[in-house]
Design an enzyme around this catalytic site. Structure first.
Site, PDB file in Angstrom:
ATOM      1  N   CYS B 162       0.801  -1.229   0.000  1.00 12.59           N
ATOM      2  CA  CYS B 162       0.000   0.000   0.000  1.00 12.59           C
ATOM      3  C   CYS B 162       0.836   1.282   0.000  1.00 12.59           C
ATOM      4  O   CYS B 162       0.281   2.369  -0.086  1.00 12.59           O
ATOM      5  CB  CYS B 162      -0.914   0.004   1.218  1.00 12.59           C
ATOM      6  SG  CYS B 162      -1.744  -1.558   1.435  1.00 12.59           S
ATOM      7  N   THR B 305      -9.920  -0.445   8.536  1.00 13.32           N
ATOM      8  CA  THR B 305      -9.744  -1.655   9.345  1.00 13.32           C
ATOM      9  C   THR B 305      -9.571  -1.249  10.802  1.00 13.32           C
ATOM     10  O   THR B 305      -9.143  -0.128  11.103  1.00 13.32           O
ATOM     11  CB  THR B 305      -8.493  -2.466   8.904  1.00 13.32           C
ATOM     12  OG1 THR B 305      -7.327  -1.671   9.114  1.00 13.32           O
ATOM     13  CG2 THR B 305      -8.588  -2.868   7.443  1.00 13.32           C
ATOM     14  N   ALA B 307      -7.398  -2.282  12.948  1.00 19.41           N
ATOM     15  CA  ALA B 307      -6.005  -2.085  13.358  1.00 19.41           C
ATOM     16  C   ALA B 307      -5.423  -0.797  12.792  1.00 19.41           C
ATOM     17  O   ALA B 307      -4.785  -0.026  13.505  1.00 19.41           O
ATOM     18  CB  ALA B 307      -5.166  -3.279  12.918  1.00 19.41           C
ATOM     19  N   LYS B 333     -10.652   6.992   1.346  1.00 15.02           N
ATOM     20  CA  LYS B 333     -10.842   5.600   0.890  1.00 15.02           C
ATOM     21  C   LYS B 333     -12.301   5.155   1.014  1.00 15.02           C
ATOM     22  O   LYS B 333     -12.718   4.214   0.354  1.00 15.02           O
ATOM     23  CB  LYS B 333      -9.941   4.651   1.677  1.00 15.02           C
ATOM     24  CG  LYS B 333      -8.470   4.723   1.260  1.00 15.02           C
ATOM     25  CD  LYS B 333      -7.653   3.637   1.940  1.00 15.02           C
ATOM     26  CE  LYS B 333      -6.222   3.606   1.428  1.00 15.02           C
ATOM     27  NZ  LYS B 333      -5.374   4.653   2.002  1.00 15.02           N
TER      28      LYS B 333
END
Lengths: 80, 411
Positions: B162, B305, B307, B333
């Site tokens: 990423c 996410t 995390a 995103k």
């Protein structure tokens, strides 16, 4: 099967070349086919003409070279 | 040392290839996220994704060209052409030996590889397409761009999940900064919306569950009810130039690339690290010679996410201290999905346009700010930032690689 006519259709459709430009003396290079495009063309030739083209057969320069290669391999491989 | 000017940009996105329309969609939280199961070409997992429907390869390429062009290479070529056109960088003006191409991609030519394996394993074919290798190699996109541009300088593909395109762009900027290139085309691309890839991501339990009320709201960065990320596809490319090179050929300078850092967490294959992310942001600030309080916007990695988001928020608070309370942060995103290797480039484009327009985008679907993710989130609507001078774009990758870019507005 008329080899030249079939080949002409194949090249015209696959590489967007005018059929009139695809005459026996025309070189594949002038039709815009580089070495990778020739590999791609041979892949389709194998399918359409039901032949196997060995690696040492791929030294073809003109449309006529391709036609004679196809006709010879069809004979040799019992596909004529 | 040369200052690094941005003189062109190009994009391929779910909203088309016009950067202004793209930015408007992002500012207005016009989500491209939809249900994969609505597509007939599966089998797809029951998960949302953001893909591009209106891209017609035949609008850009001949059949002959397409025989070696994976979807990723197609996107990259179209976006880089747009960037060069915007920069009005024609070949006659350039010393081609001083020009190069750096590309970031995470999964490379995923579509070509999937098609090959399908042919080999599912169809039991032992006659694979002869152009499989050249069209699916990870550096194919970069190779096509240099062949088209005739640049003969460096041509490198960066593959760090990423963070890939942050690193491609940052390293391209360094090439210019140190006088080793005068113009670089740099950016990122990803085209991974293929059934086997989506199922593999789904197996990792990272993909967002479909929102029961509206599928387009499935990705919820920094929200307490977030369930994961949504994958996306597309490309963004930039023309970077030495400042004096751009000026001498009369190019319009759109922004300045001010700083860059790439660091490693060195902790875990997938688990992010507060210390690692903070280290990357501090290193980028140092590279840009800026103090934390000078940053006026952060385009966060913000995947959605569990995390990532809490880790990133903690890292931002650690680096920016009290300034974090009034430092606008958003993750875009939620609407364009996660482009993995292309994400940093797409988000840098959003960041640069925000700098230019004095308006930063919101984080869509941020319904309930997670107490662990407290920051000055741009909520619901875009925010006017008339004095925005410097902005940061974060990318934090699986494998522990970080890529942080800092850009400056041009007065």
């Amino acid at each position: 099967m008329d080899t030249l006519e079939t080949l002409r259709g194949l090249i015209a459709d696959k590489f967007e070349v005018e059929s009139a430009q695809i005459f026996p003396e025309a070189s594949l290079d002038t039709l815009g086919l580089d070495s990778l495009a020739v590999f791609d063309l041979i892949f389709d030739i194998e399918s359409v003409f039901d032949i196997k083209v060995a690696n040492d057969e791929v030294k073809i320069v003109t449309v006529a070279d391709v036609v004679s290669m196809i006709d010879r391999l069809r004979q040799e491989q019992g596909k004529a | 040392m040369h200052r690094v000017a941005v003189t062109g940009w190009g994009v391929v996105s779910p909203w088309g290839n016009d950067p202004d329309i793209f930015q408007q969609a992002i500012l207005n939280s016009h989500s491209a996220v939809r249900a994969l199961e609505d597509r007939a070409d599966g089998p797809w997992p029951n998960r949302p994704a953001a893909w591009i429907e209106q891209f017609n390869p035949r609008d850009h390429f001949t059949l002959s060209q397409l025989s070696t062009l994976d979807r990723a290479s197609q996107f990259a070529l179209v976006a880089s052409r747009s960037a060069l056109q915007m920069a009005a960088a024609n070949r006659q003006q350039l010393n081609l030996e001083q020009c190069g191409v750096y590309v970031g991609t995470g999964m490379g030519s995923a579509g070509s590889m999937e098609a090959t394996y399908h042919s080999f394993f599912a169809e039991q074919s032992r006659r694979l397409k002869p152009l499989t290798i050249p069209s699916s190699m990870a550096n194919a996109a970069a190779a096509h761009i240099v062949i088209e541009t005739q640049f003969t300088g460096p041509n490198v593909t960066f593959c760090s999940a990423c963070a890939s395109s942050a690193i491609a762009i940052g390293e391209a900027a360094r090439k210019i900064r140190y006088g080793e290139a005068s113009l670089m085309v740099a950016g990122g691309v990803e085209a991974l919306i293929y059934p086997s890839v989506l199922h593999a991501w789904e197996a990792l339990r990272t993909l967002a569950e479909p929102d029961p009320l509206s599928i387009s709201r499935s990705c919820k960065p920094f929200s307490k009810n977030r369930t994961g990320m949504v994958l996306g596809e597309g490309a963004a490319f930039f023309v970077l130039e030495a400042w004096d090179h751009a000026q001498s050929r009369g190019a319009e300078i759109l922004a300045e690339l001010k700083g860059f850092a790439s660091t490693s967490d060195s902790v875990h294959l997938t688990k992010p690290s507060v210390a690692g992310q903070a280290h990357a942001m501090c290193a980028a600030l140092k590279d840009a010679n800026l103090q934390p309080q000078e940053i006026g916007y952060i385009n966060a990695h913000g995947t959605g996410t569990q995390a990532n988001d809490s880790t990133e928020a903690a890292a931002i608070r650690e680096v920016f201290g009290t300034h974090a309370a009034t430092l606008p942060v958003s993750s875009t995103k939620a609407v364009h999905g996660h482009l993995l290797g292309g994400a940093s480039a797409l988000e840098l484009l959003i960041t640069l346009k925000s700098l230019r327009d004095g308006r930063v985008p919101p984080t869509a679907n941020l319904d309930q700010i997670d107490p662990e993710c407290v920051l000055d989130h741009v909520l619901v609507q875009s925010r006017e930032t008339p004095n925005l001078r410097y902005a940061m774009s974060n990318s934090f990758a699986f494998g522990g690689t970080s890529g942080v870019l800092i850009a400056a507005a041009v007065p």
